[in-house]
Design an enzyme around this catalytic site. Structure first.
Site, PDB file in Angstrom:
ATOM      1  N   GLU A  38      39.359  13.256 -84.605  1.00 24.44           N
ATOM      2  CA  GLU A  38      38.632  12.267 -83.795  1.00 24.44           C
ATOM      3  C   GLU A  38      39.565  11.125 -83.368  1.00 24.44           C
ATOM      4  O   GLU A  38      40.319  10.600 -84.196  1.00 24.44           O
ATOM      5  CB  GLU A  38      37.475  11.694 -84.614  1.00 24.44           C
ATOM      6  N   LYS A  68      29.547  11.837 -78.275  1.00 25.92           N
ATOM      7  CA  LYS A  68      28.998  11.661 -79.634  1.00 25.92           C
ATOM      8  C   LYS A  68      27.587  11.063 -79.579  1.00 25.92           C
ATOM      9  O   LYS A  68      27.398   9.964 -79.041  1.00 25.92           O
ATOM     10  CB  LYS A  68      29.954  10.749 -80.407  1.00 25.92           C
ATOM     11  N   CYS A  72      32.267  13.763 -85.821  1.00 27.89           N
ATOM     12  CA  CYS A  72      32.186  12.936 -87.032  1.00 27.89           C
ATOM     13  C   CYS A  72      30.770  12.670 -87.559  1.00 27.89           C
ATOM     14  O   CYS A  72      30.163  13.547 -88.139  1.00 27.89           O
ATOM     15  CB  CYS A  72      32.951  11.647 -86.803  1.00 27.89           C
TER      16      CYS A  72
END
Lengths: 291, 291
Positions: free
Chosen positions: B42, B115, B152
């Protein structure tokens, strides 16, 4: 906030009377050792009859309330424990469920959960016996807390655990009957056992909740002698970070585990998943497939 | 059906140029060793800047397509690999995302994922920088398969993995930046690392899919010197039963892992969870809480 729990993992024989005697003795022993919440394995009254599809097995089902709940209700009241049972429920002629029942410390039937996800694969022909539950995913309020009781196959579905957590469950509880096909390789057996542990620990983590899984043990033969299941035991408890709190082996055992119910609050403060769920973008979870 | 993957786990410094040089070298090396799908960690371009809320850090963001995607697009095309990047996307003044981008073997931008779940806790002030994604949970079609790319914090949410699986993803992929607070106890660190591994392996199992998690490593100090994060590395790959296929340590490493994409079909035949989801009873998953 410490809850003393007992997970009773047993092998079963074809005598319902002997099974019940053994279970009652184990419950009494656990209570003597201080357990406040006692969980029995899935369909603890007898052998796992779903290895074949035999109409005669429906004779084993009974109403709830009925003789089995009467018996365990008295036991719970006598010992002043909360008891999680798993029974073959007869609701009507031709309508049966795989049902977990919770008795509170006064013997009152605190609630029931009808297994929502029903498996069906070689040796586990449950779709023949059990109508999928119609009570939804509702935790059961007891004097020791709000119990998120689910059953066996449910343990593979993150949706079930999440719905219990969203409804305020303080602990996830899975009575279970899962085992190995003895003809599988050692490597495959290891993968299956570890997957079973891992996916449930994952539910504990994703929801910041402690979890109890109670599985039967012992080898059981299919009545016509064709199949065998080695129920793998390995009942366990984990905390809200998925950390191991207790593990049984493959043999009959009572696992006594202290659960700190206050830990969920602490864990969810550092990992506030409930804060960040994208409920605006989850609509397709209600689809069979996104095609 | 064997897909050769590479997970590139790196430590970062404050020189964007040095970081990119190191990443490009690692990508080249992985391609030389036969990798067809290469995944970066990331926000691989630099230090994890979310340790503080500093408006100047927005200078690091750039448009997609933009200079970073141009660079990696050329690299992917030259090496004929599929490349999963993670970038700080500038969409407009005052509108930024934490975005994963996939380059196909011809250098084409195959797709992007913004995300969806954004964390915010001490040391990880992401809600200041990143607008939550608005592209939903859509796998990205590439020449090596349909990639379920998430980022994540998404890795803690079973809903994200499930939506990718329901949309036909063949592999789950998580570029990640997670680490320890050096002041935490060894026991807490162990619980956190194991929870991170376990919840993701749980997604693999619940969905019958292989999974790659690529995390950064190395200690990074907060610019004003108050905070420290020890990014814990431990990038890993697992199969559709959650079985370990490869694990990195805490230091820079490229993990080369063969993924058998045909295994999902076999695993889902013995564990047909998609068959049995109770979509009629999942409606409350779209609620914040069931109160």
């Amino acid at each position: 906030m410490i809850l003393k729990t007992a997970l009773i993992q047993q092998a079963r024989c074809d005598s319902a009377e002997k099974n019940r005697r053994e279970t009652a003795a184990a419950v009494r022993q656990a209570a003597t050792e201080g357990a406040q919440l006692i969980v029995l394995q899935e369909l603890h009254a007898g052998l796992y009859f779903c290895q074949t599809e035999a109409p005669a097995h429906f004779d084993q089902a009974e109403a709830i309330p009925g003789p089995a709940t009467d018996f365990f209700s008295q036991l719970a009241a006598e010992l002043k424990v909360v008891l999680v049972l798993s029974l073959f429920e007869k609701r009507s002629a031709g309508l049966y469920h795989n049902t977990a029942v919770v008795m509170d410390v006064d013997g009152r039937l605190a609630g029931r959960y009808r297994k929502m996800h029903i498996p069906d694969d070689p040796g586990f022909y449950e779709k023949f016996y059990f109508t999928p539950g119609d009570l939804g995913f509702e935790p059961i309020q007891t004097s020791v807390g709000k119990l998120g009781v689910l059953v066996c196959w449910d343990q593979w579905f993150p949706e079930a655990a999440r719905l219990m957590a969203l409804a305020g469950a303080e602990i996830l509880i899975y009575p279970t009957a899962i085992g190995w096909d003895p003809t599988d390789s050692t490597a495959e057996k290891k993968r299956q056992l570890e997957a079973w542990q891992t996916v449930q620990r994952g539910h504990a983590i994703a929801n910041g909740l402690p979890l109890l899984a109670v599985n039967r043990c012992g080898r059981e033969a299919e009545p016509d002698g064709e199949g065998l299941i080695d129920f793998w035991g390995h009942s366990f408890a984990c905390g809200p970070q998925g950390e191991w709190l207790g593990k049984a082996s493959e043999t009959p055992d009572t696992l006594l585990v202290d659960i700190d119910l206050a830990q969920s609050e602490q864990t969810r403060r550092i990992w506030p998943f409930l804060r960040d769920r994208r409920i605006d973008a989850y609509g397709d979870l209600l689809k069979r497939f996104r095609d």
